[in-house]
Motif scaffolding. Structure first.
Motif, short mmCIF file in Angstrom:
data_model
loop_
_atom_site.label_atom_id
_atom_site.label_comp_id
_atom_site.label_asym_id
_atom_site.label_seq_id
_atom_site.Cartn_x
_atom_site.Cartn_y
_atom_site.Cartn_z
N ALA A 1 30.04 39.57 41.49
CA ALA A 1 30.02 38.24 42.10
C ALA A 1 31.31 37.46 41.86
O ALA A 1 31.67 36.58 42.63
CB ALA A 1 28.83 37.45 41.56
N GLN A 2 32.01 37.79 40.76
CA GLN A 2 33.19 36.99 40.41
C GLN A 2 34.50 37.77 40.54
O GLN A 2 35.54 37.28 40.11
CB GLN A 2 33.04 36.47 38.96
N SER B 1 28.38 38.43 45.51
CA SER B 1 27.97 37.10 45.99
C SER B 1 29.12 36.50 46.78
O SER B 1 30.28 36.65 46.41
CB SER B 1 27.67 36.19 44.79
N ASP C 1 27.84 43.84 38.66
CA ASP C 1 27.69 42.49 39.20
C ASP C 1 29.11 42.04 39.53
O ASP C 1 29.87 41.66 38.65
CB ASP C 1 27.03 41.56 38.17
N VAL D 1 29.02 43.22 34.24
CA VAL D 1 29.43 41.99 34.93
C VAL D 1 30.94 41.80 34.78
O VAL D 1 31.44 41.71 33.66
CB VAL D 1 28.70 40.76 34.35
N ASN E 1 22.12 36.37 49.41
CA ASN E 1 22.94 35.78 48.34
C ASN E 1 23.14 36.82 47.24
O ASN E 1 22.58 37.93 47.31
CB ASN E 1 22.27 34.51 47.78
N GLY E 2 23.89 36.45 46.22
CA GLY E 2 24.21 37.38 45.14
C GLY E 2 23.01 37.74 44.28
O GLY E 2 22.86 38.89 43.85
N LEU E 3 22.16 36.77 44.01
CA LEU E 3 20.96 37.06 43.22
C LEU E 3 20.08 38.07 43.95
O LEU E 3 19.57 39.02 43.34
CB LEU E 3 20.18 35.77 42.92
N LEU F 1 32.99 39.46 34.62
CA LEU F 1 32.96 38.01 34.47
C LEU F 1 34.35 37.39 34.55
O LEU F 1 35.31 37.94 34.00
CB LEU F 1 32.29 37.67 33.13
N ALA G 1 21.97 34.62 36.66
CA ALA G 1 21.48 35.40 37.80
C ALA G 1 21.29 36.88 37.44
O ALA G 1 20.29 37.49 37.84
CB ALA G 1 22.45 35.29 38.98
N THR H 1 26.57 36.43 30.35
CA THR H 1 26.69 36.42 31.81
C THR H 1 26.07 35.15 32.39
O THR H 1 25.35 34.42 31.71
CB THR H 1 26.02 37.66 32.44
N TYR H 2 26.37 34.92 33.66
CA TYR H 2 25.66 33.87 34.40
C TYR H 2 24.21 34.34 34.53
O TYR H 2 23.94 35.53 34.67
CB TYR H 2 26.31 33.67 35.78
C1 LIG Z 1 27.51 33.56 41.47
C2 LIG Z 1 26.97 34.64 40.63
C3 LIG Z 1 25.78 35.31 40.94
C4 LIG Z 1 24.82 34.86 42.00
O1 LIG Z 1 25.30 34.66 43.24
P1 LIG Z 1 24.52 33.69 44.26
O2 LIG Z 1 25.15 34.07 45.57
O3 LIG Z 1 24.78 32.29 43.85
O4 LIG Z 1 23.07 34.03 44.23
C5 LIG Z 1 25.42 36.40 40.18
N1 LIG Z 1 26.15 36.80 39.13
C6 LIG Z 1 27.27 36.16 38.76
C7 LIG Z 1 28.05 36.66 37.59
C8 LIG Z 1 27.71 35.05 39.49
O5 LIG Z 1 28.82 34.41 39.10
#
Ligand SMILES: *Cc1c(COP(=O)(O)O)cnc(C)c1O
Length: 371
Positions: A168-169, A190, A166, A140, A64-66, A142, A97, A94-95
Protein backbone atom coordinates in the motif's frame (compact mmCIF):
# COMPACT_ATOMS: atom_id res chain seq x y z
CA UNK A 1 3.92 34.64 13.47
CA UNK A 2 4.64 37.39 10.98
CA UNK A 3 7.56 35.90 9.14
CA UNK A 4 5.87 32.81 7.74
CA UNK A 5 6.31 32.99 3.97
CA UNK A 6 3.59 30.44 3.41
CA UNK A 7 2.14 27.44 5.13
CA UNK A 8 3.76 24.27 3.84
CA UNK A 9 1.11 21.55 3.75
CA UNK A 10 2.10 18.03 4.63
CA UNK A 11 0.58 16.86 1.36
CA UNK A 12 -1.53 18.97 -0.96
CA UNK A 13 -3.63 16.57 -3.02
CA UNK A 14 -5.12 19.56 -4.75
CA UNK A 15 -1.73 20.56 -6.14
CA UNK A 16 -0.80 16.97 -6.96
CA UNK A 17 -3.97 16.54 -9.02
CA UNK A 18 -3.44 19.95 -10.64
CA UNK A 19 -0.14 18.75 -12.13
CA UNK A 20 -2.05 16.63 -14.65
CA UNK A 21 -5.44 18.23 -14.38
CA UNK A 22 -6.27 18.40 -18.08
CA UNK A 23 -5.36 14.81 -18.72
CA UNK A 24 -7.27 13.64 -15.64
CA UNK A 25 -10.35 15.65 -16.55
CA UNK A 26 -10.28 14.24 -20.07
CA UNK A 27 -10.04 10.67 -18.71
CA UNK A 28 -12.96 11.27 -16.35
CA UNK A 29 -15.10 12.90 -18.99
CA UNK A 30 -14.47 9.98 -21.36
CA UNK A 31 -15.91 7.65 -18.72
CA UNK A 32 -18.84 9.97 -18.08
CA UNK A 33 -19.81 10.13 -21.74
CA UNK A 34 -19.23 6.40 -22.32
CA UNK A 35 -22.20 5.53 -20.13
CA UNK A 36 -20.28 2.54 -18.74
CA UNK A 37 -19.31 2.96 -15.07
CA UNK A 38 -18.34 -0.45 -13.67
CA UNK A 39 -16.50 -3.52 -15.00
CA UNK A 40 -15.63 -1.81 -18.27
CA UNK A 41 -12.70 -0.91 -20.47
CA UNK A 42 -11.01 1.54 -18.13
CA UNK A 43 -10.71 -1.08 -15.39
CA UNK A 44 -9.55 -3.73 -17.86
CA UNK A 45 -6.89 -1.40 -19.26
CA UNK A 46 -5.63 -0.29 -15.87
CA UNK A 47 -5.38 -3.89 -14.67
CA UNK A 48 -3.35 -4.74 -17.76
CA UNK A 49 -1.05 -1.73 -17.40
CA UNK A 50 -0.57 -2.25 -13.69
CA UNK A 51 0.27 -5.93 -13.92
CA UNK A 52 2.75 -5.17 -16.71
CA UNK A 53 4.28 -2.47 -14.55
CA UNK A 54 4.52 -4.62 -11.42
CA UNK A 55 5.63 -7.64 -13.43
CA UNK A 56 3.01 -10.22 -12.48
CA UNK A 57 0.66 -12.30 -14.61
CA UNK A 58 -2.50 -11.13 -12.90
CA UNK A 59 -3.94 -7.95 -11.46
CA UNK A 60 -7.39 -7.97 -9.90
CA UNK A 61 -8.77 -4.56 -9.07
CA UNK A 62 -10.98 -4.08 -6.03
CA UNK A 63 -12.54 -1.43 -3.82
CA UNK A 64 -9.61 -0.46 -1.59
CA UNK A 65 -6.39 -1.69 0.01
CA UNK A 66 -8.04 -3.33 3.00
CA UNK A 67 -10.27 -5.34 0.67
CA UNK A 68 -7.21 -6.37 -1.34
CA UNK A 69 -5.55 -7.73 1.82
CA UNK A 70 -8.79 -9.31 2.98
CA UNK A 71 -9.54 -10.98 -0.37
CA UNK A 72 -6.10 -12.59 -0.59
CA UNK A 73 -6.54 -14.31 2.78
CA UNK A 74 -10.19 -15.16 2.11
CA UNK A 75 -9.30 -16.72 -1.24
CA UNK A 76 -6.59 -18.87 0.36
CA UNK A 77 -9.23 -20.05 2.83
CA UNK A 78 -11.70 -20.89 0.08
CA UNK A 79 -8.93 -22.79 -1.70
CA UNK A 80 -8.27 -24.80 1.45
CA UNK A 81 -4.78 -23.37 1.91
CA UNK A 82 -5.62 -21.45 5.10
CA UNK A 83 -7.92 -22.44 7.95
CA UNK A 84 -9.48 -20.63 10.91
CA UNK A 85 -6.90 -20.10 13.64
CA UNK A 86 -3.86 -20.34 11.37
CA UNK A 87 -1.08 -17.96 12.31
CA UNK A 88 0.03 -15.06 10.13
CA UNK A 89 3.23 -13.19 10.96
CA UNK A 90 2.95 -9.40 10.66
CA UNK A 91 5.07 -6.42 11.79
CA UNK A 92 3.79 -4.97 15.08
CA UNK A 93 4.19 -1.39 13.79
CA UNK A 94 2.09 -1.70 10.63
CA UNK A 95 -0.96 0.36 9.81
CA UNK A 96 -3.94 -1.43 11.36
CA UNK A 97 -5.42 -2.50 7.99
CA UNK A 98 -2.91 -5.34 7.65
CA UNK A 99 -3.98 -6.75 11.00
CA UNK A 100 -7.69 -6.19 10.42
CA UNK A 101 -7.51 -8.30 7.26
CA UNK A 102 -6.09 -11.15 9.34
CA UNK A 103 -8.56 -11.00 12.23
CA UNK A 104 -11.58 -10.47 9.92
CA UNK A 105 -10.71 -13.82 8.38
CA UNK A 106 -10.57 -15.60 11.77
CA UNK A 107 -6.81 -15.99 11.43
CA UNK A 108 -4.33 -15.19 14.18
CA UNK A 109 -1.89 -12.28 13.79
CA UNK A 110 1.53 -12.92 15.31
CA UNK A 111 3.15 -9.56 15.88
CA UNK A 112 6.89 -9.17 15.32
CA UNK A 113 9.00 -6.17 16.28
CA UNK A 114 10.59 -3.97 13.60
CA UNK A 115 14.24 -2.95 13.51
CA UNK A 116 14.80 0.56 14.80
CA UNK A 117 17.28 1.30 11.99
CA UNK A 118 14.99 0.36 9.10
CA UNK A 119 11.54 0.49 10.79
CA UNK A 120 10.75 -2.68 8.81
CA UNK A 121 10.05 -6.13 10.31
CA UNK A 122 13.16 -7.52 12.02
CA UNK A 123 13.99 -10.65 10.03
CA UNK A 124 16.06 -11.97 12.96
CA UNK A 125 12.92 -12.26 15.05
CA UNK A 126 10.77 -14.19 12.62
CA UNK A 127 11.98 -17.75 13.08
CA UNK A 128 11.47 -17.68 16.85
CA UNK A 129 7.71 -17.15 16.42
CA UNK A 130 7.16 -19.82 13.76
CA UNK A 131 4.97 -22.70 14.97
CA UNK A 132 3.26 -25.57 13.17
CA UNK A 133 0.26 -23.26 12.64
CA UNK A 134 2.28 -20.54 10.86
CA UNK A 135 1.04 -20.24 7.28
CA UNK A 136 2.15 -16.85 6.00
CA UNK A 137 4.17 -13.69 6.51
CA UNK A 138 2.40 -10.44 5.72
CA UNK A 139 5.34 -8.34 4.66
CA UNK A 140 4.60 -4.61 4.84
CA UNK A 141 6.81 -2.24 2.84
CA UNK A 142 6.15 0.47 5.38
CA UNK A 143 6.91 4.14 4.56
CA UNK A 144 7.87 3.13 1.00
CA UNK A 145 10.89 1.05 2.04
CA UNK A 146 11.45 -2.43 0.76
CA UNK A 147 11.00 -4.87 3.66
CA UNK A 148 11.98 -7.93 1.61
CA UNK A 149 15.27 -9.63 2.49
CA UNK A 150 17.02 -12.78 1.35
CA UNK A 151 16.60 -14.10 4.86
CA UNK A 152 12.81 -13.73 4.68
CA UNK A 153 12.82 -15.43 1.28
CA UNK A 154 14.72 -18.37 2.76
CA UNK A 155 12.50 -18.62 5.84
CA UNK A 156 9.42 -18.83 3.61
CA UNK A 157 10.97 -21.51 1.44
CA UNK A 158 12.32 -23.54 4.32
CA UNK A 159 9.13 -23.50 6.39
CA UNK A 160 6.83 -23.62 3.33
CA UNK A 161 4.93 -20.54 4.33
CA UNK A 162 3.40 -17.99 2.01
CA UNK A 163 4.73 -14.51 1.49
CA UNK A 164 2.02 -11.89 1.13
CA UNK A 165 3.07 -8.30 0.50
CA UNK A 166 1.22 -5.24 1.73
CA UNK A 167 2.37 -2.82 -0.95
CA UNK A 168 0.00 0.00 0.00
CA UNK A 169 2.89 2.38 0.68
CA UNK A 170 5.53 1.31 -1.83
CA UNK A 171 4.35 1.62 -5.46
CA UNK A 172 7.47 1.60 -7.60
CA UNK A 173 9.86 0.25 -4.98
CA UNK A 174 12.27 -2.46 -6.13
CA UNK A 175 14.35 -5.35 -4.84
CA UNK A 176 17.13 -6.55 -7.17
CA UNK A 177 15.34 -4.95 -10.09
CA UNK A 178 11.96 -6.55 -9.33
CA UNK A 179 9.09 -4.44 -8.08
CA UNK A 180 7.56 -4.90 -4.67
CA UNK A 181 4.19 -6.47 -5.35
CA UNK A 182 5.87 -9.17 -7.45
CA UNK A 183 8.19 -10.63 -4.81
CA UNK A 184 5.87 -13.01 -2.97
CA UNK A 185 2.84 -15.23 -3.58
CA UNK A 186 0.39 -12.33 -3.71
CA UNK A 187 0.38 -8.60 -2.98
CA UNK A 188 -2.21 -6.04 -1.91
CA UNK A 189 -2.08 -2.49 -3.23
CA UNK A 190 -4.01 0.55 -2.05
CA UNK A 191 -4.68 3.56 -4.25
CA UNK A 192 -6.02 5.71 -1.42
CA UNK A 193 -5.58 9.34 -2.59
CA UNK A 194 -2.52 10.05 -0.43
CA UNK A 195 -0.49 7.02 -1.56
CA UNK A 196 2.35 7.34 -4.09
CA UNK A 197 -0.09 6.12 -6.73
CA UNK A 198 -3.39 7.58 -5.57
CA UNK A 199 -6.89 7.69 -7.03
CA UNK A 200 -9.47 10.43 -6.47
CA UNK A 201 -11.32 8.16 -4.06
CA UNK A 202 -11.02 4.57 -2.90
CA UNK A 203 -9.40 1.88 -5.01
CA UNK A 204 -7.19 -1.17 -4.55
CA UNK A 205 -5.75 -4.19 -6.34
CA UNK A 206 -4.15 -7.59 -5.89
CA UNK A 207 -1.21 -8.74 -8.00
CA UNK A 208 -0.12 -12.38 -8.22
CA UNK A 209 1.25 -15.04 -10.56
CA UNK A 210 -1.12 -17.64 -9.13
CA UNK A 211 -3.95 -18.16 -11.66
CA UNK A 212 -6.22 -20.08 -9.30
CA UNK A 213 -5.82 -17.47 -6.56
CA UNK A 214 -6.49 -14.67 -9.05
CA UNK A 215 -9.71 -16.28 -10.30
CA UNK A 216 -10.92 -16.92 -6.75
CA UNK A 217 -10.24 -13.31 -5.72
CA UNK A 218 -12.06 -12.02 -8.80
CA UNK A 219 -15.05 -14.20 -7.98
CA UNK A 220 -15.06 -13.32 -4.27
CA UNK A 221 -14.98 -9.61 -5.03
CA UNK A 222 -17.93 -10.03 -7.36
CA UNK A 223 -20.44 -11.41 -4.82
CA UNK A 224 -18.87 -14.85 -5.11
CA UNK A 225 -19.99 -15.13 -8.70
CA UNK A 226 -18.01 -15.84 -11.86
CA UNK A 227 -21.11 -16.47 -14.00
CA UNK A 228 -24.05 -14.14 -13.88
CA UNK A 229 -26.55 -15.08 -11.14
CA UNK A 230 -24.59 -18.18 -10.13
CA UNK A 231 -22.92 -17.87 -6.72
CA UNK A 232 -20.06 -20.16 -5.77
CA UNK A 233 -19.09 -18.37 -2.56
CA UNK A 234 -20.67 -16.01 -0.05
CA UNK A 235 -18.61 -13.23 -1.58
CA UNK A 236 -18.54 -9.49 -1.22
CA UNK A 237 -18.88 -6.50 -3.46
CA UNK A 238 -15.49 -4.91 -3.93
CA UNK A 239 -15.02 -3.14 -7.24
CA UNK A 240 -12.81 -0.41 -8.60
CA UNK A 241 -15.02 1.93 -10.59
CA UNK A 242 -14.28 3.11 -14.12
CA UNK A 243 -13.60 6.70 -13.08
CA UNK A 244 -10.90 5.68 -10.59
CA UNK A 245 -9.35 3.26 -13.08
CA UNK A 246 -9.18 5.98 -15.74
CA UNK A 247 -7.56 8.41 -13.28
CA UNK A 248 -5.07 5.79 -12.10
CA UNK A 249 -4.15 4.94 -15.67
CA UNK A 250 -3.13 8.57 -16.20
CA UNK A 251 -1.23 8.77 -12.93
CA UNK A 252 0.59 5.45 -13.41
CA UNK A 253 2.48 7.04 -16.33
CA UNK A 254 3.96 9.62 -13.97
CA UNK A 255 4.70 7.36 -11.01
CA UNK A 256 8.41 6.87 -11.74
CA UNK A 257 8.87 10.60 -12.29
CA UNK A 258 6.97 11.39 -9.07
CA UNK A 259 9.05 8.89 -7.10
CA UNK A 260 12.26 10.40 -8.50
CA UNK A 261 11.17 13.81 -7.17
CA UNK A 262 10.45 12.30 -3.76
CA UNK A 263 13.92 10.72 -3.76
CA UNK A 264 15.59 14.01 -4.53
CA UNK A 265 13.85 15.76 -1.64
CA UNK A 266 14.52 12.81 0.68
CA UNK A 267 18.20 12.66 -0.20
CA UNK A 268 18.49 16.35 0.54
CA UNK A 269 17.02 15.65 3.98
CA UNK A 270 19.34 12.70 4.57
CA UNK A 271 22.41 14.73 3.70
CA UNK A 272 21.52 17.94 5.47
CA UNK A 273 19.55 17.23 8.62
CA UNK A 274 22.14 17.53 11.35
CA UNK A 275 20.73 17.61 14.84
CA UNK A 276 21.79 15.25 17.64
CA UNK A 277 18.24 15.01 18.95
CA UNK A 278 16.85 13.86 15.59
CA UNK A 279 17.40 10.37 14.20
CA UNK A 280 16.85 9.53 10.55
CA UNK A 281 16.20 5.78 10.41
CA UNK A 282 18.02 4.77 7.25
CA UNK A 283 17.05 1.77 5.21
CA UNK A 284 20.56 0.92 4.11
CA UNK A 285 20.89 -1.08 0.90
CA UNK A 286 17.17 -1.09 0.43
CA UNK A 287 15.24 0.76 -2.20
CA UNK A 288 12.93 3.44 -0.92
CA UNK A 289 10.18 5.39 -2.69
CA UNK A 290 9.71 7.65 0.33
CA UNK A 291 5.95 7.40 0.74
CA UNK A 292 6.64 8.85 4.17
CA UNK A 293 9.83 10.48 5.45
CA UNK A 294 9.96 9.48 9.13
CA UNK A 295 12.29 11.03 11.68
CA UNK A 296 12.56 10.03 15.32
CA UNK A 297 12.80 12.54 18.15
CA UNK A 298 12.36 11.98 21.89
CA UNK A 299 10.66 15.37 22.03
CA UNK A 300 8.44 14.58 19.07
CA UNK A 301 5.39 16.54 20.22
CA UNK A 302 7.42 19.65 20.97
CA UNK A 303 9.17 19.35 17.60
CA UNK A 304 5.83 19.02 15.83
CA UNK A 305 4.57 22.14 17.60
CA UNK A 306 7.76 24.03 16.73
CA UNK A 307 7.43 23.17 13.03
CA UNK A 308 3.77 24.11 13.05
CA UNK A 309 4.51 27.50 14.61
CA UNK A 310 6.95 28.03 11.78
CA UNK A 311 4.49 27.11 9.07
CA UNK A 312 5.38 23.48 8.40
CA UNK A 313 2.64 20.88 8.74
CA UNK A 314 3.70 17.37 9.78
CA UNK A 315 1.95 14.09 10.53
CA UNK A 316 2.50 11.13 12.85
CA UNK A 317 2.52 7.62 11.38
CA UNK A 318 1.15 6.42 13.71
CA UNK A 319 0.35 7.73 17.19
CA UNK A 320 -0.96 4.45 18.70
CA UNK A 321 0.32 0.96 17.76
CA UNK A 322 -2.29 -1.70 16.87
CA UNK A 323 -1.70 -3.71 20.06
CA UNK A 324 -2.56 -0.64 22.17
CA UNK A 325 -5.82 0.07 20.36
CA UNK A 326 -9.21 -0.41 21.98
CA UNK A 327 -10.15 -2.55 18.96
CA UNK A 328 -7.62 -5.13 20.19
CA UNK A 329 -8.19 -4.87 23.94
CA UNK A 330 -6.89 -8.35 24.65
CA UNK A 331 -3.42 -7.34 23.43
CA UNK A 332 -3.23 -4.08 25.35
CA UNK A 333 -0.94 -5.58 28.02
CA UNK A 334 1.52 -7.01 25.48
CA UNK A 335 4.86 -5.30 25.25
CA UNK A 336 6.62 -4.37 22.01
CA UNK A 337 9.18 -1.79 23.16
CA UNK A 338 10.60 -0.93 19.72
CA UNK A 339 7.17 -0.53 18.20
CA UNK A 340 6.06 1.59 21.14
CA UNK A 341 9.16 3.75 20.84
CA UNK A 342 8.46 4.37 17.15
CA UNK A 343 4.90 5.39 17.90
CA UNK A 344 6.14 7.72 20.64
CA UNK A 345 8.95 9.34 18.65
CA UNK A 346 7.97 9.22 14.97
CA UNK A 347 7.29 12.41 13.04
CA UNK A 348 6.63 12.52 9.29
CA UNK A 349 7.93 15.59 7.53
CA UNK A 350 6.59 16.67 4.14
CA UNK A 351 8.22 14.74 1.29
CA UNK A 352 6.46 14.63 -2.07
CA UNK A 353 6.68 15.43 -5.75
CA UNK A 354 5.30 18.95 -5.60
CA UNK A 355 7.87 20.24 -3.11
CA UNK A 356 10.79 22.37 -4.22
CA UNK A 357 14.33 22.14 -2.87
CA UNK A 358 13.58 25.51 -1.26
CA UNK A 359 10.80 23.90 0.74
CA UNK A 360 13.19 21.14 1.78
CA UNK A 361 15.84 23.69 2.72
CA UNK A 362 13.34 25.56 4.86
CA UNK A 363 12.47 22.35 6.74
CA UNK A 364 16.15 21.46 7.24
CA UNK A 365 16.94 24.93 8.62
CA UNK A 366 14.11 24.57 11.12
CA UNK A 367 15.06 21.03 12.11
CA UNK A 368 18.72 21.95 12.55
CA UNK A 369 17.79 24.89 14.78
CA UNK A 370 15.49 22.83 17.03
CA UNK A 371 16.85 22.52 20.53
C1 LIG B 1 -3.30 2.65 3.27
C2 LIG B 1 -2.89 1.32 3.78
C3 LIG B 1 -3.74 0.20 3.72
C4 LIG B 1 -5.19 0.28 3.37
O1 LIG B 1 -5.54 0.88 2.22
P1 LIG B 1 -7.02 1.48 2.03
O2 LIG B 1 -7.07 1.67 0.54
O3 LIG B 1 -7.11 2.74 2.80
O4 LIG B 1 -8.01 0.46 2.48
C5 LIG B 1 -3.24 -1.02 4.08
N1 LIG B 1 -1.98 -1.16 4.54
C6 LIG B 1 -1.15 -0.12 4.65
C7 LIG B 1 0.24 -0.34 5.16
C8 LIG B 1 -1.58 1.16 4.30
O5 LIG B 1 -0.75 2.20 4.44
Amino acid sequence: MENISHMLDYLSLKRITAMHENEINKAISDVVTSGWYLNGNAVRLFEEHYRNYIGTQHCISCGNGLDALHLILRAYKELGQLHNGDEIIVPANTYIATILAITENNLKPVLVEPEITTLEIDDNRIEEVITRRTRAIMLVHLYGRCAYTEKIENICKQHKIKLIEDNAQAHGCTYNGKLTGSLGDAAAHSFYPGKNLGALGDAGAVTTNDFELAETIRTLGNYGSSRKYVFEYQGKNSRMDEVQAAVLDVKLKYLEEDNACRKEIAQYFEQNIKNDSIIIPKALNRDNVYHIFPILCVERNRLQEFLKENGVQTMIHYPIPPHKQEAYKKWNELSFPITERIHREELSIPCNQIMSLNDAERIVTLLNSFY
